[in-house]
Scaffold this motif. Structure first.
Motif, short mmCIF file in Angstrom:
data_model
loop_
_atom_site.label_atom_id
_atom_site.label_comp_id
_atom_site.label_asym_id
_atom_site.label_seq_id
_atom_site.Cartn_x
_atom_site.Cartn_y
_atom_site.Cartn_z
N ALA A 60 7.20 5.80 6.87
CA ALA A 60 6.92 4.51 7.51
C ALA A 60 5.85 3.74 6.74
N THR A 61 4.86 4.46 6.21
CA THR A 61 3.81 3.82 5.41
C THR A 61 4.39 3.22 4.13
N ILE A 62 5.27 3.97 3.46
CA ILE A 62 5.89 3.48 2.24
C ILE A 62 6.75 2.25 2.53
N GLU A 63 7.51 2.30 3.64
CA GLU A 63 8.30 1.14 4.05
C GLU A 63 7.40 -0.07 4.28
N HIS A 64 6.27 0.17 4.90
CA HIS A 64 5.33 -0.91 5.20
C HIS A 64 4.80 -1.54 3.91
N VAL A 65 4.40 -0.71 2.96
CA VAL A 65 3.89 -1.23 1.69
C VAL A 65 4.98 -2.01 0.96
N ALA A 66 6.19 -1.47 0.95
CA ALA A 66 7.31 -2.14 0.28
C ALA A 66 7.59 -3.49 0.91
N ASP A 67 7.59 -3.54 2.25
CA ASP A 67 7.86 -4.80 2.93
C ASP A 67 6.76 -5.82 2.67
N GLN A 68 5.51 -5.35 2.65
CA GLN A 68 4.40 -6.26 2.37
C GLN A 68 4.48 -6.82 0.95
N LEU A 69 4.88 -5.99 0.00
CA LEU A 69 5.04 -6.45 -1.37
C LEU A 69 6.10 -7.54 -1.45
N LEU A 70 7.24 -7.32 -0.80
CA LEU A 70 8.32 -8.30 -0.86
C LEU A 70 7.96 -9.58 -0.13
N ALA A 100 -4.09 -1.00 -5.50
CA ALA A 100 -3.89 -0.27 -6.75
C ALA A 100 -3.62 1.22 -6.53
N ALA A 101 -4.37 1.84 -5.64
CA ALA A 101 -4.26 3.30 -5.49
C ALA A 101 -2.89 3.72 -4.98
N ILE A 102 -2.43 3.08 -3.91
CA ILE A 102 -1.14 3.50 -3.35
C ILE A 102 0.01 3.03 -4.24
N TYR A 103 -0.15 1.91 -4.93
CA TYR A 103 0.87 1.45 -5.87
C TYR A 103 1.03 2.46 -7.00
N ARG A 104 -0.08 2.90 -7.55
CA ARG A 104 -0.05 3.89 -8.63
C ARG A 104 0.57 5.21 -8.15
N ALA A 105 0.12 5.67 -7.01
CA ALA A 105 0.62 6.94 -6.49
C ALA A 105 2.11 6.88 -6.18
N LEU A 107 4.50 4.89 -7.54
CA LEU A 107 5.34 4.84 -8.74
C LEU A 107 5.29 6.13 -9.53
N ARG A 108 4.20 6.87 -9.44
CA ARG A 108 4.06 8.08 -10.23
C ARG A 108 4.33 9.35 -9.42
N GLY A 109 4.83 9.18 -8.21
CA GLY A 109 5.19 10.34 -7.42
C GLY A 109 4.01 11.10 -6.85
N GLY A 110 2.87 10.41 -6.72
CA GLY A 110 1.68 11.10 -6.21
C GLY A 110 1.60 11.17 -4.70
N LEU A 111 2.63 10.69 -4.01
CA LEU A 111 2.60 10.71 -2.54
C LEU A 111 3.66 11.66 -2.00
N GLY A 112 3.92 12.73 -2.69
CA GLY A 112 4.94 13.65 -2.20
C GLY A 112 6.32 13.05 -2.36
N ALA A 113 6.63 12.56 -3.53
CA ALA A 113 7.87 11.82 -3.76
C ALA A 113 9.09 12.65 -3.38
N ASP A 114 10.02 12.02 -2.70
CA ASP A 114 11.27 12.64 -2.34
C ASP A 114 12.36 11.58 -2.40
N ALA A 167 5.62 -0.99 -15.59
CA ALA A 167 4.88 -0.27 -16.62
C ALA A 167 3.63 -1.03 -17.05
N LEU A 168 3.76 -2.33 -17.23
CA LEU A 168 2.62 -3.14 -17.64
C LEU A 168 1.57 -3.22 -16.54
N SER A 169 2.01 -3.30 -15.29
CA SER A 169 1.04 -3.37 -14.20
C SER A 169 0.27 -2.05 -14.07
N LEU A 170 0.94 -0.93 -14.34
CA LEU A 170 0.24 0.35 -14.34
C LEU A 170 -0.77 0.43 -15.48
#
Length: 205
Positions: A60-70, A100-105, A107-114, A167-170
Motif C-alpha cells: 500500500a505504501t508503494i502504491e501511494h508513492v507511485a500514485d503521488q509521483l504520477l 530520495a530515500a524511498i525512491y532509491r530503495a 528502484l534498487r530493490g531495497g524495500l523487499g522487492a517482489d 538512471a540519471l536521477s539516481l
C-alpha cells in the motif's frame, strides 16, 4: 498516552505517510510490526485492520508513492512538447529530491522487492510512456488507468528513455551530481525520441 481518534481516510493517509518514512529508513525484513505500531501510535490490530499484514502495508505504501509521483509529474498539453517535457522533468526532480530515500530503495530493490512491488514500478513507467506518447500523438496526456506495455518502436524508445531518466536521477541523488547537469542530460536524451517519433509510430514490418 491516549491515541487521537481520526477518521478512517485520515488515519489511513497518516499511516501511509508513516510507511514512506519507515520504509525509507529500514529494509523490509528489518522493520517489525511492533516498530510500525509504536512509531505510528497505533495498535498492531489497527494496522492489520487497514492493511492485513506488514507486506500489505508495504504494498500500500508503494502504491501511494507511485500514485503521488504520477499526480506530481503532470504534462501540460497547451505547451510545445519539449517545453512540456522540460516542465515535467522539473516536477519529477522535485519529487525525487523530496523522496530520495524511498525512491532509491524502490528502484534498487531495497524495500523487499517482489513481483507485486515491481509491477507497481512498471505501471508507473508505462503510464509515463502512454502520457508522453499521447502528448506527441494527439495531445491527450491523461494516459490509461492500468497502463499496458507499448511495443511499437516509439513506445519502446520512450520506455528506454524512462529508464535513462531513472538512471540519471539516481546518479543525482547518489553521486551528488548537480541537478542542472542531470536536467540537461535528461532533455538531451529526449531529443532523439522526439526526432524519431513520426517514424517510430509506424508498424514494424
Amino acid at each position: 498516552m491516549t491515541r487521537k481518534r481520526l477518521a478512517t481516510d485520515e488515519r489511513r493517509a497518516q499511516l501511509l505517510q508513516l510507511g514512506v518514512e519507515l520504509f525509507s529508513r529500514h529494509p523490509f525484513d528489518a522493520l517489525t510490526t511492533d516498530l510500525i505500531a509504536t512509531e505510528g501510535g497505533v495498535s498492531k490490530g489497527l494496522l492489520f485492520h487497514y492493511f492485513g499484514s506488514k507486506r500489505g502495508f508495504y504494498i500500500a505504501t508503494i502504491e501511494h508513492v507511485a500514485d503521488q509521483l504520477l499526480i506530481h509529474v503532470v504534462l501540460d498539453p497547451e505547451r510545445a512538447p519539449l517545453a512540456t517535457v522540460l516542465d515535467a522533468v522539473e516536477r519529477f526532480l522535485d519529487f525525487v529530491g523530496e523522496h530520495a530515500a524511498i525512491y532509491r530503495a524502490l528502484l534498487r530493490g531495497g524495500l523487499g522487492a517482489d513481483p507485486q512491488s515491481q509491477a507497481i514500478v512498471e505501471r508507473v513507467r508505462w503510464t509515463i510512456v502512454h502520457r508522453v506518447g499521447g502528448l506527441l500523438s494527439t495531445g491527450d496526456v491523461s494516459g490509461p488507468v492500468n497502463a499496458e506495455p507499448v511495443t511499437t518502436q516509439g513506445g519502446l524508445r520512450l520506455y528506454g528513455w524512462v529508464g535513462t531518466v531513472e538512471a540519471l536521477s539516481l546518479a543525482w541523488i547518489d553521486l551528488g551530481v548537480e541537478r542542472e547537469l542531470i536536467r540537461s542530460l535528461i532533455l538531451e536524451s529526449f531529443a532523439p525520441v522526439l526526432a524519431a517519433w513520426s517514424r517510430d509510430r509506424q508498424p514494424r514490418p
